[in-house]
Write an enzyme that holds these catalytic residues in place. Structure first.
Site, PDB file in Angstrom:
ATOM      1  N   HIS A  33       4.051   9.250  -3.084  1.00  0.00           N
ATOM      2  CA  HIS A  33       2.952   9.568  -2.165  1.00  0.00           C
ATOM      3  C   HIS A  33       3.383  10.682  -1.220  1.00  0.00           C
ATOM      4  O   HIS A  33       4.401  10.589  -0.562  1.00  0.00           O
ATOM      5  CB  HIS A  33       2.557   8.324  -1.356  1.00  0.00           C
ATOM      6  N   TYR A  65      -4.184   3.361   7.247  1.00  0.00           N
ATOM      7  CA  TYR A  65      -3.920   2.492   8.398  1.00  0.00           C
ATOM      8  C   TYR A  65      -5.097   2.670   9.345  1.00  0.00           C
ATOM      9  O   TYR A  65      -5.399   3.805   9.741  1.00  0.00           O
ATOM     10  CB  TYR A  65      -2.637   2.916   9.114  1.00  0.00           C
ATOM     11  N   TYR A 100       8.363   8.073   9.307  1.00  0.00           N
ATOM     12  CA  TYR A 100       7.773   7.297   8.210  1.00  0.00           C
ATOM     13  C   TYR A 100       8.552   7.498   6.910  1.00  0.00           C
ATOM     14  O   TYR A 100       8.822   6.546   6.181  1.00  0.00           O
ATOM     15  CB  TYR A 100       6.306   7.716   8.013  1.00  0.00           C
ATOM     16  N   PRO A 132       5.797  -5.184  10.118  1.00  0.00           N
ATOM     17  CA  PRO A 132       5.651  -4.464   8.840  1.00  0.00           C
ATOM     18  C   PRO A 132       4.898  -3.140   8.950  1.00  0.00           C
ATOM     19  O   PRO A 132       4.875  -2.367   8.019  1.00  0.00           O
ATOM     20  CB  PRO A 132       4.865  -5.447   7.970  1.00  0.00           C
ATOM     21  N   LYS A 174       9.379  -0.663   7.329  1.00  0.00           N
ATOM     22  CA  LYS A 174      10.798  -0.366   7.519  1.00  0.00           C
ATOM     23  C   LYS A 174      11.732  -1.486   7.074  1.00  0.00           C
ATOM     24  O   LYS A 174      12.942  -1.279   6.964  1.00  0.00           O
ATOM     25  CB  LYS A 174      11.070  -0.048   8.999  1.00  0.00           C
TER      26      LYS A 174
END
Ligand code: APR
Ligand code: PHB
Length: 401
Positions: free
Chosen positions: A83, A212, A396, A304, A308
């Site tokens: 991704h 998100y 990220y 979550p 990580k």
């Protein structure tokens, strides 16, 4: 791979006794074995049980690199989904975070932790590493001396495994951290006032990349395991019960929290897994006690949100395996002596990012309307600032080891 495996012939001694057969313990045992350092893995549960766990599925580049280096990355490279970015939705709109362009080419790989665990077990079986399942009453002994050992029981009786070092990879509820005297350990914790209600459904995802979503009704996340297997989450009360959430209600709430243009693409289906997970941030310092070294969830927990957990377990394993290899191959103790400080430096940066992302994207009832406005101002700043997006993207994809 055979899920239920016969108990191996147990050696009386090994170099590193690895307590815990999750990602941290398995990857550590594999890397050490590849370096010629004998290990035995002691896992409390059956292999079927370990492999039945549903966990997150976003791998940082450091994680995929280490799995490949350890010889456990082939299926991930075939089946994992690379991704280049993800979306953040709020106030009915979407902001795309272009990881690849913001980080100079870094990406993440969507590949379930369950699959990573499968691949690690397969590689360890192929390498002939003894893995004891259903090991009970596992107890690290004399770890402050020069001759530590681990006692444990199996159906065949009681056992003693002498070793040079103990790797405490037994997760948040394990025994290893608990055996460290309270006056030798400092813990840091934040428990969040909500949980994540997650479902798994055999339907194509709402879109290819993750979303998100921040919404006044609460957080939502659209993720996936494959083009035919989707993973959805909604923020719920920490004390909620899945009995309150039949599939239809879950999907209605998920769609209510997504931008309408996206919500319309949701393909509903019967959930094949449904669970509620609590959210907490936790760190135990130091990450070693005598000849016992903690790695992964045994030493730290992250909410979550930033995906990580598994990736932090892998970075601990990178530091600990490098230090143990230097000990055995070069008689160099400096990396082992520095392990806790080195690992914690990266742990705390991931804890910060996970806390920040969680604080920004979830509904905090106690913060009221002021809190909601502050969150929306965060998003407006993020949308207007490449520097802010770059900071988010760098965390990220994973900070360097
Ligand atoms: N003796 C032996 N094994 C134990 C004991 C014990 N006393 N207690 C726990 N275990 C085992 C558990 O059954 C589990 O299989 O240790 C393993 C720990 O694995 P994880 O909890 O998965 O932790 P870790 O390997 O550090 O991986 C972290 O896993 O839970 C997720 O979200 C977490 O993604 C993160 C990742
Ligand atoms: C998941 O797919 O389970 C997942 C993805 C991203 C997260 C958390 C969980 O941040």
């Amino acid at each position: 791979m055979s899920a239920s495996v016969p108990q191996p012939n147990l050696p009386a001694r090994t170099r590193v006794a690895v307590i815990g057969g999750g990602p941290a313990g398995l990857l550590l045992a594999l890397i050490l074995t590849r370096a010629g350092i004998e290990c035995v893995v002691l896992e409390r549960r059956s292999r079927d049980y370990v492999l039945s766990r549903i966990r997150a599925g976003v791998l940082e580049q450091g994680t995929t690199d280490l799995l490949r280096m350890a010889g456990a990355g082939a299926r991930m490279d075939r089946e994992g989904l690379v991704h280049d970015g993800f979306d953040i939705a709020w106030r009915g709109d979407k902001l795309h975070i272009d990881l690849r362009s913001l980080t100079g080419g870094k990406t993440v790989t969507v590949y379930g932790q369950t699959e990573v665990t499968h691949d690690l077990y397969d590689a360890l079986d192929e390498a002939g590493v003894p893995i004891v399942h259903e090991a009970e009453n596992v107890a690290p002994q004399d770890v402050t001396g020069d001759a530590p050992f681990v006692s444990f029981d199996t159906a065949a009786g009681s056992h003693r495994l002498d070793c040079d070092f103990v790797a405490g990879c037994d997760g948040f509820h394990g025994v290893c951290r608990q055996t460290i005297p309270a006056d030798k350990l400092e813990t840091f914790e934040r428990v969040y006032p909500f949980g994540w209600l997650g479902i798994l459904v055999r339907k194509p995802p709402i879109q290819e990349e993750l979303i998100y979503a921040n919404h006044a009704r609460g957080f939502a996340l659209c993720s996936l395991r494959s083009p035919q297997l989707s993973r959805y989450y909604i923020q719920c009360r920490a004390d909620d019960d899945i009995a309150n959430w039949p599939d239809a209600r879950f999907y209605d709430e998920l769609q209510a929290r997504l931008p309408p243009a996206v919500a319309g693409h949701l393909q509903r289906g019967e959930s094949i897994e449904k669970s509620i997970a609590p959210l907490r941030s936790f760190v135990a310092e130091p990450m070693h006690y005598g000849r016992m070294f903690l790695a992964g969830d045994a030493a730290h927990i992250v909410p979550p949100t930033g995906a990580k957990g598994l990736n932090l377990a892998v970075s601990d394993v990178h530091y600990l395996s490098t230090a143990l290899i230097a000990h055995y191959n070069d008689h160099d103790e400096t990396l082992l002596d520095a392990y806790s400080e080195t690992a914690l430096a990266r742990v705390w940066k991931a804890e910060r990012f996970s806390w920040w992302f969680t604080s920004m994207i979830h509904r905090f009832e106690d913060d009221g309307s002021f809190g909601q406005r502050i969150q929306e101002a965060e998003f407006d700043f993020l949308a207007s600032s490449t520097a802010a997006q770059t900071a988010l993207a760098e965390n990220y994809v994973g900070l360097p080891f």
